[in-house]
Motif scaffolding. Structure first.
Motif, PDB file in Angstrom:
ATOM      1  N   GLY A   7      39.782  -0.349 -24.991  1.00  0.00           N
ATOM      2  CA  GLY A   7      39.475   0.970 -24.468  1.00  0.00           C
ATOM      3  C   GLY A   7      38.674   1.817 -25.433  1.00  0.00           C
ATOM      4  N   TYR A   8      38.746   3.111 -25.201  1.00  0.00           N
ATOM      5  CA  TYR A   8      38.057   4.065 -26.068  1.00  0.00           C
ATOM      6  C   TYR A   8      38.970   5.265 -26.244  1.00  0.00           C
ATOM      7  N   TYR A   9      38.472   6.332 -26.817  1.00  0.00           N
ATOM      8  CA  TYR A   9      39.343   7.419 -27.279  1.00  0.00           C
ATOM      9  C   TYR A   9      40.091   8.150 -26.173  1.00  0.00           C
ATOM     10  N   ARG A  10      39.749   7.943 -24.912  1.00  0.00           N
ATOM     11  CA  ARG A  10      40.463   8.615 -23.824  1.00  0.00           C
ATOM     12  C   ARG A  10      41.310   7.622 -23.022  1.00  0.00           C
ATOM     13  N   SER A  11      41.736   6.549 -23.668  1.00  0.00           N
ATOM     14  CA  SER A  11      42.399   5.456 -22.945  1.00  0.00           C
ATOM     15  C   SER A  11      43.902   5.368 -23.188  1.00  0.00           C
ATOM     16  N   ARG A  12      44.529   6.425 -23.660  1.00  0.00           N
ATOM     17  CA  ARG A  12      45.968   6.345 -23.914  1.00  0.00           C
ATOM     18  C   ARG A  12      46.790   6.071 -22.659  1.00  0.00           C
ATOM     19  N   PRO A  13      46.462   6.599 -21.496  1.00  0.00           N
ATOM     20  CA  PRO A  13      47.266   6.258 -20.309  1.00  0.00           C
ATOM     21  C   PRO A  13      47.319   4.761 -20.035  1.00  0.00           C
ATOM     22  N   MET A  14      46.191   4.090 -20.215  1.00  0.00           N
ATOM     23  CA  MET A  14      46.188   2.639 -20.038  1.00  0.00           C
ATOM     24  C   MET A  14      47.104   1.978 -21.053  1.00  0.00           C
ATOM     25  N   LEU A  15      47.075   2.474 -22.282  1.00  0.00           N
ATOM     26  CA  LEU A  15      47.929   1.925 -23.325  1.00  0.00           C
ATOM     27  C   LEU A  15      49.403   2.125 -22.977  1.00  0.00           C
ATOM     28  N   VAL A  49      31.114   4.963 -30.037  1.00  0.00           N
ATOM     29  CA  VAL A  49      30.975   4.848 -28.582  1.00  0.00           C
ATOM     30  C   VAL A  49      30.194   3.585 -28.225  1.00  0.00           C
ATOM     31  N   GLY A  50      30.719   2.811 -27.325  1.00  0.00           N
ATOM     32  CA  GLY A  50      30.054   1.611 -26.840  1.00  0.00           C
ATOM     33  C   GLY A  50      30.363   0.355 -27.626  1.00  0.00           C
ATOM     34  N   ALA A  51      31.066   0.486 -28.758  1.00  0.00           N
ATOM     35  CA  ALA A  51      31.339  -0.683 -29.594  1.00  0.00           C
ATOM     36  C   ALA A  51      32.422  -1.575 -29.012  1.00  0.00           C
ATOM     37  N   GLN A  52      33.091  -1.124 -27.945  1.00  0.00           N
ATOM     38  CA  GLN A  52      34.178  -1.903 -27.355  1.00  0.00           C
ATOM     39  C   GLN A  52      33.684  -2.988 -26.397  1.00  0.00           C
ATOM     40  N   TYR A  53      32.438  -2.931 -25.983  1.00  0.00           N
ATOM     41  CA  TYR A  53      31.982  -3.818 -24.912  1.00  0.00           C
ATOM     42  C   TYR A  53      31.801  -5.268 -25.359  1.00  0.00           C
ATOM     43  N   ALA A  86      28.873   8.091 -20.393  1.00  0.00           N
ATOM     44  CA  ALA A  86      27.882   8.197 -21.463  1.00  0.00           C
ATOM     45  C   ALA A  86      27.710   6.881 -22.198  1.00  0.00           C
ATOM     46  N   SER A  87      28.769   6.081 -22.268  1.00  0.00           N
ATOM     47  CA  SER A  87      28.716   4.840 -23.044  1.00  0.00           C
ATOM     48  C   SER A  87      27.806   3.794 -22.423  1.00  0.00           C
ATOM     49  N   ALA A 122      24.838   4.033 -21.867  1.00  0.00           N
ATOM     50  CA  ALA A 122      23.506   4.114 -22.465  1.00  0.00           C
ATOM     51  C   ALA A 122      23.423   3.367 -23.787  1.00  0.00           C
ATOM     52  N   THR A 123      24.538   2.840 -24.272  1.00  0.00           N
ATOM     53  CA  THR A 123      24.557   2.232 -25.601  1.00  0.00           C
ATOM     54  C   THR A 123      24.080   0.784 -25.586  1.00  0.00           C
ATOM     55  N   ASN A 124      23.650   0.330 -26.765  1.00  0.00           N
ATOM     56  CA  ASN A 124      23.257  -1.071 -26.908  1.00  0.00           C
ATOM     57  C   ASN A 124      24.413  -2.005 -26.584  1.00  0.00           C
ATOM     58  N   GLY A 125      25.624  -1.601 -26.987  1.00  0.00           N
ATOM     59  CA  GLY A 125      26.782  -2.453 -26.758  1.00  0.00           C
ATOM     60  C   GLY A 125      27.018  -2.736 -25.293  1.00  0.00           C
ATOM     61  N   PHE A 126      26.856  -1.712 -24.444  1.00  0.00           N
ATOM     62  CA  PHE A 126      27.068  -1.897 -23.008  1.00  0.00           C
ATOM     63  C   PHE A 126      26.083  -2.923 -22.453  1.00  0.00           C
ATOM     64  N   TRP A 127      24.801  -2.745 -22.768  1.00  0.00           N
ATOM     65  CA  TRP A 127      23.788  -3.621 -22.188  1.00  0.00           C
ATOM     66  C   TRP A 127      23.867  -5.027 -22.772  1.00  0.00           C
TER      67      TRP A 127
END
Length: 693
Positions: A77-85, A133-137, A171-172, A174-179
């Motif tokens: 996840g990312y910084y707003r993913s605590r509910p999933m956790l 941002v985007g480093a999780q993909y 927003a993520s 747009a990152t290199n990681g996503f693509w």
């Protein structure tokens, strides 16, 4: 693309019995109570320094998490993913205590609380997220590729319906990681779910600045091998239906899926964000879409009554308050502990690497066989990779052009023919994708051996390299991602700013990476095999000038030869001066020193480096010269010089000196290159100067 169904009708549908709605209601209330506690008490009391509310994102995340039950699944996840956790079962005191920087929890106070991880042994792990941002993909794509490898190549049936799930905001995308991850997942048809939470803003920047039209799902409708679903993440029935469809598609091995759910961000980007960039009307429209009242309306009268709903809310508030008390009672970790777990120390991590899957390194020796025909470094590296591929099915090689071509330096020639495209394969042209997927594979227990074609090309992967190296430390030894990252570099016949850079010191500055810089075929075999059988990430630097250099040729030291890191070698011995060097400079230093009585020390590894051998030699010869190909300013030679000055200053009869490249990129013309790279003549002149000082 599946668009939103009629919302009025969705509210009248009976709740899907595949979901545990009472648990969902409880966890959403827990998430709300945590956000409220932090914002109203812990942040004002300065007990939490970074706070990111999940309000608006919470319901759909909890629902998604409830569909992740397999031990071979993984989610990042990312910084707003605590509910999933929370839905994965993380202890509430860890969730709160980590945000407060207390002992234990995700990181023992080493990392921001919202940068989480959760081994969840026996259940679905939450892979270590990154603060970028985007480093999780791409690590999630690596996990998904590992799932496919385990079930298709190794025949491990328990991976049958498993998948990798990655969460990201609008927003993520747009990152290199996503693509990079999207390319990997779709070209390989991997079991991967991209879960995009579209709240229309990246901090203060509207989603239309990230994606034309502000809807990544619509823009990707024609993307091949990608199943697209999109809808409203605030409507319980609709979110449940889409989540069920998305997970079912991936588990059925139909390829990757992108699920975009529109959700409101009911607070600022972080607690400090006042959202002045939003109009009052827009903020009101977001609160009108709050999923919590919608969830209550959906459940009360169907499977709950008002009293039970209120009881769930009260139970959640009570659990959060109890967790706060337990978290605050933990205190702060001892500062001395913060130095631990940069590297493997004998205490095995919980997740990641082949050792956690029962691997035991075969018997080895640090004594080379030293017989037979001399071979060049290319052959030595290839033979070592061949042997480890043969005896260890977890080893995989990949990078640009390493398959049929055999690599631009011919190191992997013939290995794909021998071991197949599943184990030796080419990749898309994305260094972030190469290293990021290696991180995910390593977390899943494989031994990835990614190649960056030339040293300079590692720059786009630096974020993944840093995140991999710090993983063991920042998770307090819960996770690690051991791999061997092969990087050719340095001059060869000519130079240029793009293919001839060394700059090994940058990897030394990434904590957690071991760095090998072999100068010859024998050392290359021993260090490469040590990395392939070890439990830490290794940068294995292959100097282009030494790959076929006659000086670097040595007899193959044997299939059991392993050279420990941190052990230098004296290639000449004397008592007038100590010369410290590595890589392509070793033969030059030997030649320059032949008319002197000199210790020539080939470090062989820079992290760790053999400080003891260097200091012992300097204290005896009373002079020290450091020679390296990297730049003068900030090169690793400066570290060696500082240590010698700190610990052997009173033993010196001359200043510590360095011969290096000037602070310029590598010139292309051979005349200019030979002037810039330390030459035998320049090294000899400096030796003569120091000996005569």
């Amino acid at each position: 693309m599946a668009e939103a169904s009629d919302r009025t009708m969705s509210r009248t549908n009976a709740p899907d019995p595949a979901f545990d709605w009472r648990r969902i209601a409880y966890l959403v209330q827990v998430s709300r109570a945590m956000d409220r506690l932090e914002e109203e008490r812990l942040v004002p009391e300065k007990k939490v320094l970074y706070q990111f509310s999940a309000r608006g994102h919470d319901m759909a995340q909890v629902m998604l998490g409830s569909r992740l039950t397999g031990a071979k699944d993984a989610v990042c996840g990312y910084y707003r993913s605590r509910p999933m956790l929370l839905s994965l079962g993380v202890p509430l005191e860890d969730a709160l205590g980590s945000g407060m920087g207390r002992a234990g929890g995700y990181s023992d106070g080493r990392d921001i609380g919202v940068v989480f991880n959760y081994p969840n042994v026996g259940g679905t792990p939450a892979l270590p997220m990154s603060g970028g941002v985007g480093a999780q993909y791409t690590p999630t794509a690596g996990w998904a590729q590992a799932v496919e490898y385990y079930r298709s190549v190794l025949g491990e049936k328990e991976f049958g319906g498993s998948m990798g799930v990655v969460l990201g905001g609008d927003a993520s995308v747009a990152t290199n990681g996503f693509w990079a991850a999207l390319t990997i997942a779709t070209t390989q048809k991997l079991p991967m779910l991209f879960y995009i939470e579209d709240n229309q803003y990246g901090i203060s920047v509207p989603s239309s600045y990230q994606t034309p039209g502000g809807n990544i799902a619509r823009n990707l409708e024609s993307f091949q091998n990608l199943h697209i679903l999109s809808g409203d993440g605030t409507e319980p029935a609709e979110a449940a239906r889409l989540i069920e469809m998305a997970t079912a598609h991936v588990r059925a091995r139909k390829g990757p899926c992108l699920l975009r759910l529109a959700v409101p961000r009911l607070q600022g980007h972080s607690f400090q964000d006042t959202q002045t960039y939003k109009s009052e009307e827009f903020v009101q429209s977001e609160w009108a879409r709050d999923p919590l009242p919608k969830l209550k309306s959906y459940l009360v009268g169907s499977i709950l009554d008002e009293a039970e709903w209120d009881g769930i809310a009260a139970k959640a508030a009570e659990a959060v308050e109890k967790a706060r008390e337990e978290a605050e009672a933990r205190g702060v970790s001892s500062p001395e502990n913060v130095l631990r777990h940069v590297f493997y120390e004998g205490e095995l991590q919980q997740v990641g690497g082949q050792w956690t899957h029962g691997y035991t390194p075969p018997p080895s020796t640090d004594v080379p066989a030293g017989q037979g025909q001399r071979i060049n470094m290319v052959t030595a590296i290839r033979r070592t990779l061949d042997r480890e591929l043969e005896i260890n099915p977890r080893v995989l090689l990949f990078g640009e052009d390493i398959g049929p071509k055999g690599g631009v330096h011919a190191v992997t020639m013939g290995l794909q023919d021998k071991y197949g495209v599943e184990r030796v394969f080419d990749t898309s042209l994305s260094e972030e994708g190469i290293v990021g997927r290696a991180v995910g594979m390593a977390l899943a227990g494989l031994v990835p051996v990614p190649e960056i074609q030339f040293r300079k090309y590692a720059e786009p992967a630096i974020e993944q390299i840093n995140d991999c190296g710090t993983m063991r430390w920042r998770t307090n030894n819960r996770f690690a991602a051991p791999m061997v990252l092969r990087i050719p570099g340095g001059f060869f016949k000519c130079g240029d700013p793009w293919h001839s850079q060394t700059n090994e010191v940058q990897f030394v500055h990434n904590p957690g990476w071991m760095v090998a810089v072999p100068s010859n075929a024998e050392d290359a075999v021993g260090l490469l095999r040590a990395g392939l059988r070890g439990n830490d990430p290794v940068v294995f630097f292959e100097h282009r000038a030494m790959l076929d250099d006659p000086w670097a040729r040595r007899p193959y030291p044997g299939d059991d030869y392993v050279l420990p890191f941190g052990r230098a070698k004296k290639t000449r011995e004397g008592d007038q001066i100590t010369i410290v060097t590595w890589g392509a400079m070793v033969p030059r230093c030997e030649e320059a020193a032949k008319d002197f009585s000199a210790d020539v020390i080939d470090l062989r590894t820079l992290m760790p480096w053999d400080k003891e051998m260097v200091l012992e030699s300097v204290r005896r010869t009373r002079r020290c010269l450091i020679v390296h190909e990297d730049l003068l300013t900030g090169g690793f030679g400066a570290e060696i010089a500082a240590v010698v000055a700190d610990e052997a200053f009173l033993d010196l009869d001359a200043p510590v000196a360095r011969v290096t490249m000037p602070d310029i990129p590598s010139p292309h013309n051979p005349v200019l290159l030979n002037w810039a790279v330390p030459s035998v003549e320049r090294i000899r002149a400096k030796i003569d100067e120091l000996v005569g000082f």
